[in-house]
Design a protein around this motif. Structure first.
Motif, short mmCIF file in Angstrom:
data_model
loop_
_atom_site.label_atom_id
_atom_site.label_comp_id
_atom_site.label_asym_id
_atom_site.label_seq_id
_atom_site.Cartn_x
_atom_site.Cartn_y
_atom_site.Cartn_z
N PHE A 112 0.78 -1.12 0.10
CA PHE A 112 0.08 0.09 -0.01
C PHE A 112 0.85 1.30 -0.12
O PHE A 112 1.71 1.37 0.92
N PHE A 113 0.69 2.18 -1.03
CA PHE A 113 1.38 3.35 -1.08
C PHE A 113 0.19 4.62 -0.68
O PHE A 113 -0.95 4.41 -0.87
N SER A 114 0.79 5.41 0.36
CA SER A 114 -0.17 6.62 0.63
C SER A 114 0.69 7.93 0.51
O SER A 114 1.83 8.12 0.90
N ALA A 115 0.14 8.79 -0.30
CA ALA A 115 1.05 10.14 -0.80
C ALA A 115 0.14 11.14 -0.83
O ALA A 115 -0.98 11.25 -1.00
N HIS A 116 0.85 12.47 -0.59
CA HIS A 116 0.26 13.87 -0.90
C HIS A 116 1.21 14.34 -1.94
O HIS A 116 2.36 14.58 -1.74
N LEU A 117 0.76 14.34 -3.28
CA LEU A 117 1.60 14.88 -4.26
C LEU A 117 1.59 16.47 -4.35
O LEU A 117 0.73 17.19 -3.60
N ALA A 118 2.41 17.12 -5.20
CA ALA A 118 2.42 18.43 -5.32
C ALA A 118 1.07 19.03 -5.84
O ALA A 118 0.48 18.53 -6.53
N ALA A 119 0.95 20.37 -5.25
CA ALA A 119 -0.38 20.95 -5.51
C ALA A 119 -0.28 21.79 -6.85
O ALA A 119 0.79 21.89 -7.33
N HIS A 120 -1.30 22.62 -6.72
CA HIS A 120 -1.45 23.77 -7.99
C HIS A 120 -1.99 23.45 -9.10
O HIS A 120 -1.78 22.16 -9.56
N GLU A 121 -2.28 24.06 -10.06
CA GLU A 121 -3.16 23.79 -11.37
C GLU A 121 -1.98 24.22 -12.36
O GLU A 121 -1.17 24.92 -12.25
N GLY A 122 -2.03 23.39 -13.45
CA GLY A 122 -1.12 23.83 -14.61
C GLY A 122 -0.15 22.84 -14.94
O GLY A 122 0.08 21.76 -14.27
N ARG A 123 0.25 22.84 -16.20
CA ARG A 123 1.33 21.93 -16.83
C ARG A 123 2.47 21.56 -15.90
O ARG A 123 2.79 20.56 -15.73
N THR A 124 3.02 22.59 -15.12
CA THR A 124 4.14 22.65 -14.62
C THR A 124 4.12 21.90 -13.49
O THR A 124 4.60 20.76 -12.77
N PHE A 125 2.88 22.06 -12.48
CA PHE A 125 2.57 21.34 -11.37
C PHE A 125 2.15 19.87 -11.80
O PHE A 125 2.27 19.02 -10.92
N ARG A 126 1.73 19.61 -12.68
CA ARG A 126 1.29 18.46 -13.35
C ARG A 126 2.47 17.41 -13.38
O ARG A 126 2.46 16.17 -13.04
N GLN A 127 3.35 18.12 -14.17
CA GLN A 127 4.58 17.45 -14.57
C GLN A 127 5.34 16.94 -12.97
O GLN A 127 5.87 15.78 -12.97
N ARG A 128 5.12 17.94 -11.96
CA ARG A 128 5.79 17.72 -10.74
C ARG A 128 5.13 16.44 -10.00
O ARG A 128 5.71 15.74 -9.54
N ARG A 129 3.76 16.49 -10.36
CA ARG A 129 3.15 15.31 -9.56
C ARG A 129 3.56 13.95 -10.25
O ARG A 129 3.75 12.90 -9.49
N ASN A 130 3.61 14.06 -11.68
CA ASN A 130 4.27 12.77 -12.10
C ASN A 130 5.70 12.44 -11.53
O ASN A 130 5.82 11.33 -11.42
N SER A 131 6.57 13.32 -11.42
CA SER A 131 7.55 13.05 -10.97
C SER A 131 7.71 12.72 -9.44
O SER A 131 8.73 11.79 -9.24
N ASP A 132 6.76 13.05 -8.89
CA ASP A 132 6.74 12.49 -7.38
C ASP A 132 6.22 11.16 -7.36
O ASP A 132 7.06 10.30 -6.53
N VAL A 133 5.44 10.60 -8.34
CA VAL A 133 4.97 9.39 -8.18
C VAL A 133 6.32 8.43 -8.81
O VAL A 133 6.62 7.43 -7.98
N CYS A 134 7.02 9.01 -9.57
CA CYS A 134 8.37 8.17 -9.95
C CYS A 134 9.33 8.21 -9.05
O CYS A 134 9.97 7.16 -8.94
N GLU A 135 9.35 9.24 -8.11
CA GLU A 135 10.59 9.07 -7.01
C GLU A 135 10.13 8.10 -6.18
O GLU A 135 10.66 7.41 -5.42
#
Length: 390
Positions: free
Chosen positions: A6-29
């Motif tokens: 089980f993974f539990s996470a709180h990913l990067a906030a905010h709207e827009g492409r930059t923050f969406r890519q940051r969320r993807n990167s968070d998952v990868c990390e």
């Protein structure tokens, strides 16, 4: 026995492409860090240590990923950053805006009642990113929420009254993945019985969600007796879209320069280069494979072709290995003394055995080459000779 994670996470906030890519990167990390951590602390109860060369989801039967993932409903069709109030973006976390905004119910009715119908789930960032193989690839499932957006709501109300500074979004999510290690469909091993939100909770700007699953452990189908497999004449074609760095200290997060789907972690002074590919054989559990097996080195390139490149033996000691075992072809970059694991293509031993019963070669086409549950390439080929002895 089936193993779950089980993974539990709180990913990067905010709207827009930059923050969406940051969320993807968070998952990868997260996937990379958990893989390394569990490999170093693997328990004897797992029967075989977790391999850091393989994704956890390829070694465990059931995986669940839950939390405030912060993926939003896009406000533009081209994925560009929307126009957002500057003071809002400068907040450390838009989940923690001043509660004064939540006190004025009349000012926050822009997205309530009939206007809520304009919120289109087809613009849900998580669904779009998964469809483009930018995050949660290779078998992850995100159930469609049958309830209203859970963010950003005004505190103190049971019904969903939304803050006018945010596009209502399904930020709170539950995903799952089933390792495909039997001849049956992976979806037949898990059932989603209930998926809903909890409107009675009024103390947060999120409405919490819940899900109830029924899972079916791996069936143990005992063999008549122990078997030894000899696999020969393996033809392989690999095609990757990943460039690697010559630096020995390149990080292991999967965010490698040149992969168009993942942003880089830091700036690099050296230009990325194509890998010098070789393929190694691993198994889950590890005891199935008694001796190391690897292909020859290919020329430095993003593609490679081998003929008759692998010969190895598998030892299946009873039903557990037959029903839960997996074969992994691990792509490595061998330009340095310390090989870099790029990704793996995974095969069910039970499925391979079904081909031997039919006395036909095991052909595979465009099997995903995966690292941190991101697809970085494809492998195709065939096992032309497979003999079984008892």
């Amino acid at each position: 026995m089936s193993l779950s994670l089980f993974f539990s996470a709180h990913l990067a906030a905010h709207e827009g492409r930059t923050f969406r890519q940051r969320r993807n990167s968070d998952v990868c990390e997260i996937f990379s860090g958990c893989r390394s951590e569990l490999a170093s602390k693997s328990s004897a109860a797992l029967r075989s240590p977790i391999s850091p060369a393989l994704d956890l989801s390829s070694q465990l039967d059931f995986c669940f990923f839950v939390g405030d993932l912060n993926y939003r409903v896009m406000t533009t069709t081209n994925g560009d950053d929307p126009v957002v109030d500057e003071a809002t973006v400068n907040n450390d976390d838009d989940d923690d805006d001043d509660e004064a905004d939540d006190d004025d119910e009349e000012a926050n009715n822009d997205y309530n009642d009939t206007a809520l119908a304009s919120i289109d789930f087809l613009r849900d960032e998580l669904s779009l990113e998964m469809a483009e193989n930018r995050v949660f690839c290779n078998g992850w499932i995100a159930p469609l929420p049958p309830f209203p957006p859970t963010f950003k709501v005004v505190r103190g109300y049971q019904r969903c009254v939304y803050n006018k500074k945010r596009i209502p979004s399904w930020c709170d999510r539950i995903l799952f993945k089933v390792r495909d290690n039997t001849s049956n469909s992976r979806n037949s091993r898990v059932s989603l019985l209930d998926f809903d939100y909890i409107p009675q909770i009024k103390s947060s700007d999120h409405k919490p969600i819940r899900a109830l699953f029924e899972i079916y452990p791996s069936p143990v189908r005992p063999l008549v007796q122990h078997e030894t497999w000899r696999i020969q004449d393996v033809d392989l074609i690999i095609d990757t879209n990943i460039l690697t760095l010559d630096d020995d200290d390149d990080d292991d997060t999967g965010r490698v320069s040149g992969n168009k789907n993942t942003p880089t972690k830091r700036k690099q002074s050296k230009a990325p280069q194509p890998p010098q590919l070789l393929l190694r054989v691993l198994t889950t559990p590890r005891e199935i494979l008694k001796a190391d097996a690897a292909s020859s080195l290919a020329p430095q390139s993003l593609t490679a072709t081998w003929q008759n490149c692998l010969t190895f033996n598998l030892f299946l000691e009873g039903g557990t290995f037959a029903s839960r075992g997996s074969l992994h072809l691990v792509a490595c970059d061998a330009r340095k003394a310390k090989e870099k694991h790029l990704g793996s293509a995974d095969f069910s031993i039970a499925k391979i055995r079904s081909f031997t019963i039919k006395d036909s070669p095991f052909n595979f086409v465009s099997i995903p080459l995966v690292r941190n549950d991101l697809i970085i390439g494809r492998i195709s080929g065939s096992i032309r000779r497979l003999s079984i002895s008892h």
